[in-house]
Design a protein around this motif. Sequence first.
Motif, PDB file in Angstrom:
ATOM      1  N   LEU A 195       0.743  -1.329   0.002  1.00 50.78           N
ATOM      2  CA  LEU A 195      -0.150   0.048   0.043  1.00 50.78           C
ATOM      3  C   LEU A 195       0.921   1.310   0.052  1.00 50.78           C
ATOM      4  O   LEU A 195       0.635   2.166  -0.705  1.00 50.78           O
ATOM      5  CB  LEU A 195      -0.903  -0.209   1.156  1.00 50.78           C
ATOM      6  N   ARG A 196       1.826   1.422   0.966  1.00 52.18           N
ATOM      7  CA  ARG A 196       2.557   2.478   0.919  1.00 52.18           C
ATOM      8  C   ARG A 196       3.556   2.619  -0.199  1.00 52.18           C
ATOM      9  O   ARG A 196       3.522   3.862  -0.988  1.00 52.18           O
ATOM     10  CB  ARG A 196       3.566   2.433   2.067  1.00 52.18           C
ATOM     11  N   LYS A 197       3.988   1.457  -0.849  1.00 49.40           N
ATOM     12  CA  LYS A 197       4.732   1.591  -2.153  1.00 49.40           C
ATOM     13  C   LYS A 197       3.868   2.166  -3.204  1.00 49.40           C
ATOM     14  O   LYS A 197       4.308   2.957  -4.120  1.00 49.40           O
ATOM     15  CB  LYS A 197       5.581   0.425  -2.412  1.00 49.40           C
ATOM     16  N   SER A 198       2.665   1.670  -3.551  1.00 47.28           N
ATOM     17  CA  SER A 198       1.928   2.053  -4.588  1.00 47.28           C
ATOM     18  C   SER A 198       1.381   3.522  -4.269  1.00 47.28           C
ATOM     19  O   SER A 198       1.414   4.348  -5.295  1.00 47.28           O
ATOM     20  CB  SER A 198       0.421   1.314  -4.412  1.00 47.28           C
ATOM     21  N   LEU A 199       1.404   3.992  -3.014  1.00 44.88           N
ATOM     22  CA  LEU A 199       1.170   5.672  -2.947  1.00 44.88           C
ATOM     23  C   LEU A 199       2.231   6.484  -3.188  1.00 44.88           C
ATOM     24  O   LEU A 199       2.237   7.498  -3.770  1.00 44.88           O
ATOM     25  CB  LEU A 199       0.594   5.894  -1.451  1.00 44.88           C
ATOM     26  N   GLN A 200       3.420   5.751  -2.716  1.00 45.44           N
ATOM     27  CA  GLN A 200       4.683   6.527  -2.995  1.00 45.44           C
ATOM     28  C   GLN A 200       4.879   6.765  -4.486  1.00 45.44           C
ATOM     29  O   GLN A 200       5.246   7.638  -5.241  1.00 45.44           O
ATOM     30  CB  GLN A 200       6.122   5.848  -2.696  1.00 45.44           C
ATOM     31  N   ALA A 201       4.574   5.337  -5.207  1.00 46.08           N
ATOM     32  CA  ALA A 201       4.624   5.524  -6.789  1.00 46.08           C
ATOM     33  C   ALA A 201       3.638   6.420  -7.447  1.00 46.08           C
ATOM     34  O   ALA A 201       3.964   7.076  -8.499  1.00 46.08           O
ATOM     35  CB  ALA A 201       4.165   4.125  -7.390  1.00 46.08           C
ATOM     36  N   LEU A 202       2.512   6.681  -6.787  1.00 47.37           N
ATOM     37  CA  LEU A 202       1.639   7.794  -7.181  1.00 47.37           C
ATOM     38  C   LEU A 202       2.202   9.134  -7.308  1.00 47.37           C
ATOM     39  O   LEU A 202       2.179  10.064  -8.031  1.00 47.37           O
ATOM     40  CB  LEU A 202       0.313   7.653  -6.565  1.00 47.37           C
ATOM     41  N   VAL A 203       2.830   9.456  -6.070  1.00 42.64           N
ATOM     42  CA  VAL A 203       3.546  10.613  -5.834  1.00 42.64           C
ATOM     43  C   VAL A 203       4.657  10.848  -6.810  1.00 42.64           C
ATOM     44  O   VAL A 203       4.745  11.894  -7.361  1.00 42.64           O
ATOM     45  CB  VAL A 203       4.041  10.843  -4.254  1.00 42.64           C
ATOM     46  N   ASP A 204       5.412   9.984  -6.913  1.00 40.34           N
ATOM     47  CA  ASP A 204       6.805   9.833  -7.786  1.00 40.34           C
ATOM     48  C   ASP A 204       6.394   9.539  -9.286  1.00 40.34           C
ATOM     49  O   ASP A 204       7.221   9.984 -10.273  1.00 40.34           O
ATOM     50  CB  ASP A 204       7.705   8.801  -7.388  1.00 40.34           C
ATOM     51  N   ARG A 205       5.204   9.462  -9.625  1.00 41.19           N
ATOM     52  CA  ARG A 205       4.975   8.950 -10.980  1.00 41.19           C
ATOM     53  C   ARG A 205       5.959   8.211 -11.452  1.00 41.19           C
ATOM     54  O   ARG A 205       6.458   7.901 -12.630  1.00 41.19           O
ATOM     55  CB  ARG A 205       4.988  10.246 -11.783  1.00 41.19           C
ATOM     56  N   ASP A 206       5.941   6.790 -10.656  1.00 45.97           N
ATOM     57  CA  ASP A 206       6.947   5.803 -10.851  1.00 45.97           C
ATOM     58  C   ASP A 206       6.420   4.596 -11.512  1.00 45.97           C
ATOM     59  O   ASP A 206       5.737   3.799 -10.796  1.00 45.97           O
ATOM     60  CB  ASP A 206       7.881   5.641  -9.562  1.00 45.97           C
ATOM     61  N   LEU A 207       6.401   4.318 -12.866  1.00 50.42           N
ATOM     62  CA  LEU A 207       5.733   3.332 -13.465  1.00 50.42           C
ATOM     63  C   LEU A 207       6.394   1.884 -13.073  1.00 50.42           C
ATOM     64  O   LEU A 207       5.720   0.967 -12.835  1.00 50.42           O
ATOM     65  CB  LEU A 207       5.904   3.508 -14.980  1.00 50.42           C
ATOM     66  N   GLU A 208       7.744   1.942 -12.809  1.00 51.18           N
ATOM     67  CA  GLU A 208       8.625   0.628 -12.570  1.00 51.18           C
ATOM     68  C   GLU A 208       8.131   0.236 -11.147  1.00 51.18           C
ATOM     69  O   GLU A 208       7.868  -0.975 -10.903  1.00 51.18           O
ATOM     70  CB  GLU A 208       9.902   0.780 -12.725  1.00 51.18           C
ATOM     71  N   ALA A 209       7.859   1.250 -10.298  1.00 51.57           N
ATOM     72  CA  ALA A 209       7.529   0.947  -8.910  1.00 51.57           C
ATOM     73  C   ALA A 209       6.046   0.401  -8.749  1.00 51.57           C
ATOM     74  O   ALA A 209       5.816  -0.469  -7.962  1.00 51.57           O
ATOM     75  CB  ALA A 209       7.817   2.131  -8.085  1.00 51.57           C
ATOM     76  N   ALA A 210       5.286   0.981  -9.617  1.00 47.06           N
ATOM     77  CA  ALA A 210       4.077   0.569  -9.734  1.00 47.06           C
ATOM     78  C   ALA A 210       4.017  -0.926 -10.124  1.00 47.06           C
ATOM     79  O   ALA A 210       2.881  -1.688  -9.844  1.00 47.06           O
ATOM     80  CB  ALA A 210       3.203   1.352 -10.664  1.00 47.06           C
ATOM     81  N   ARG A 211       4.615  -1.249 -11.102  1.00 48.56           N
ATOM     82  CA  ARG A 211       4.818  -2.576 -11.885  1.00 48.56           C
ATOM     83  C   ARG A 211       5.268  -3.770 -11.019  1.00 48.56           C
ATOM     84  O   ARG A 211       4.705  -4.718 -10.976  1.00 48.56           O
ATOM     85  CB  ARG A 211       5.576  -2.496 -13.093  1.00 48.56           C
ATOM     86  N   GLU A 212       5.893  -3.213  -9.976  1.00 43.82           N
ATOM     87  CA  GLU A 212       6.571  -4.056  -8.893  1.00 43.82           C
ATOM     88  C   GLU A 212       5.398  -4.621  -7.894  1.00 43.82           C
ATOM     89  O   GLU A 212       5.602  -5.602  -7.423  1.00 43.82           O
ATOM     90  CB  GLU A 212       7.740  -3.386  -8.185  1.00 43.82           C
ATOM     91  N   ILE A 213       4.486  -3.635  -7.700  1.00 40.97           N
ATOM     92  CA  ILE A 213       3.520  -4.027  -6.557  1.00 40.97           C
ATOM     93  C   ILE A 213       2.885  -5.352  -7.045  1.00 40.97           C
ATOM     94  O   ILE A 213       2.348  -6.211  -6.302  1.00 40.97           O
ATOM     95  CB  ILE A 213       2.385  -3.008  -6.542  1.00 40.97           C
ATOM     96  N   VAL A 214       2.285  -5.542  -8.387  1.00 40.42           N
ATOM     97  CA  VAL A 214       1.473  -6.803  -8.687  1.00 40.42           C
ATOM     98  C   VAL A 214       2.524  -8.084  -8.410  1.00 40.42           C
ATOM     99  O   VAL A 214       2.061  -8.967  -8.065  1.00 40.42           O
ATOM    100  CB  VAL A 214       1.187  -6.646 -10.202  1.00 40.42           C
ATOM    101  N   ARG A 215       3.860  -7.840  -8.629  1.00 42.97           N
ATOM    102  CA  ARG A 215       4.626  -9.089  -8.445  1.00 42.97           C
ATOM    103  C   ARG A 215       4.775  -9.385  -6.951  1.00 42.97           C
ATOM    104  O   ARG A 215       4.879 -10.382  -6.301  1.00 42.97           O
ATOM    105  CB  ARG A 215       6.039  -8.633  -9.005  1.00 42.97           C
ATOM    106  N   ALA A 216       4.698  -8.136  -5.990  1.00 41.44           N
ATOM    107  CA  ALA A 216       4.769  -8.237  -4.615  1.00 41.44           C
ATOM    108  C   ALA A 216       3.533  -9.178  -4.056  1.00 41.44           C
ATOM    109  O   ALA A 216       3.428  -9.880  -3.169  1.00 41.44           O
ATOM    110  CB  ALA A 216       4.858  -7.199  -3.879  1.00 41.44           C
ATOM    111  N   ASP A 217       2.429  -9.023  -4.861  1.00 49.24           N
ATOM    112  CA  ASP A 217       1.220  -9.458  -4.718  1.00 49.24           C
ATOM    113  C   ASP A 217       1.230 -10.969  -4.566  1.00 49.24           C
ATOM    114  O   ASP A 217       0.273 -11.771  -3.790  1.00 49.24           O
ATOM    115  CB  ASP A 217       0.041  -8.926  -5.425  1.00 49.24           C
ATOM    116  N   ASP A 218       1.879 -11.659  -5.243  1.00 50.19           N
ATOM    117  CA  ASP A 218       2.069 -13.152  -5.596  1.00 50.19           C
ATOM    118  C   ASP A 218       2.614 -13.696  -3.955  1.00 50.19           C
ATOM    119  O   ASP A 218       2.015 -14.790  -3.544  1.00 50.19           O
ATOM    120  CB  ASP A 218       3.292 -13.589  -6.422  1.00 50.19           C
TER     121      ASP A 218
END
Length: 245
Positions: free
Chosen positions: A134-157
């Motif tokens: 959750l915190r990483k997804s919000l930070q990705a929103l702030v930073d407009r960081d596409l790679e960080a956003a894509r890492e979230i789905v891998r962490a979900d596994d």
Amino acid sequence: MGRPLNAYDRALMNLQENILQLGDYVADQVDKALAALKAQDCNLARLVVEGDNLADDLDYNIEMAALDLISLQQPRGEDLRTLATVMRVGKELERIGDYAVNIAEIAGRLARLGPYFKPLVDIPRMSDLARAMLRKSLQALVDRDLEAAREIVRADDAVDRLFEELYDELVGFMKQGPEYVDQASYLALVARYLERIADHAVNVAEMVVYRETGQRRAFKDYQGPQKTVLPGCDNKRTSSGNVEG
């Protein structure tokens, strides 16, 4: 030197700050709910339940402010996607707040059942992973960081695997005798709520991708390391790729 910020720019910035405020608040609600669960603290659980109205109010205010900007400014392109993202992320965060309340309510019920039959290990691990997502997804929103956003789905596994393992373990306890059923069934619900919180973090990350690229449902075709398993089925695949029961 960039152009001076006008009232519209400041309104957009305020909306994004409000989203972060809501995100911090629901993350704190989850933290408190898990603390209440671990300590079997009814008073702390009650505070989480009573605090849900604030999350609802923050989400409502975000939605109304975004709709006002859409109706008054008629934004296009990236600005419109930003407002759509803010509204959707607000809903995702509000739902996470609801799950925190669900966990707190269960914490209150479990406190009345006496000490746990086993130490809580996997549930705190799931909670740590879900909150980090959750915190990483919000930070990705702030930073407009596409790679960080894509890492979230891998962490979900990892969260999904923990949920499956814990669910199987709890079912095993329930089969051992009726003295385990109430606690184990409540703990299975908590695990399910944490798994759903992680899913909502993925949804937030997906909206980060949408805001930056216009691509909706960016993770739709993502395939994790494990195939989908349906409870009660052996899930053998035919040569055509269909799943057999």
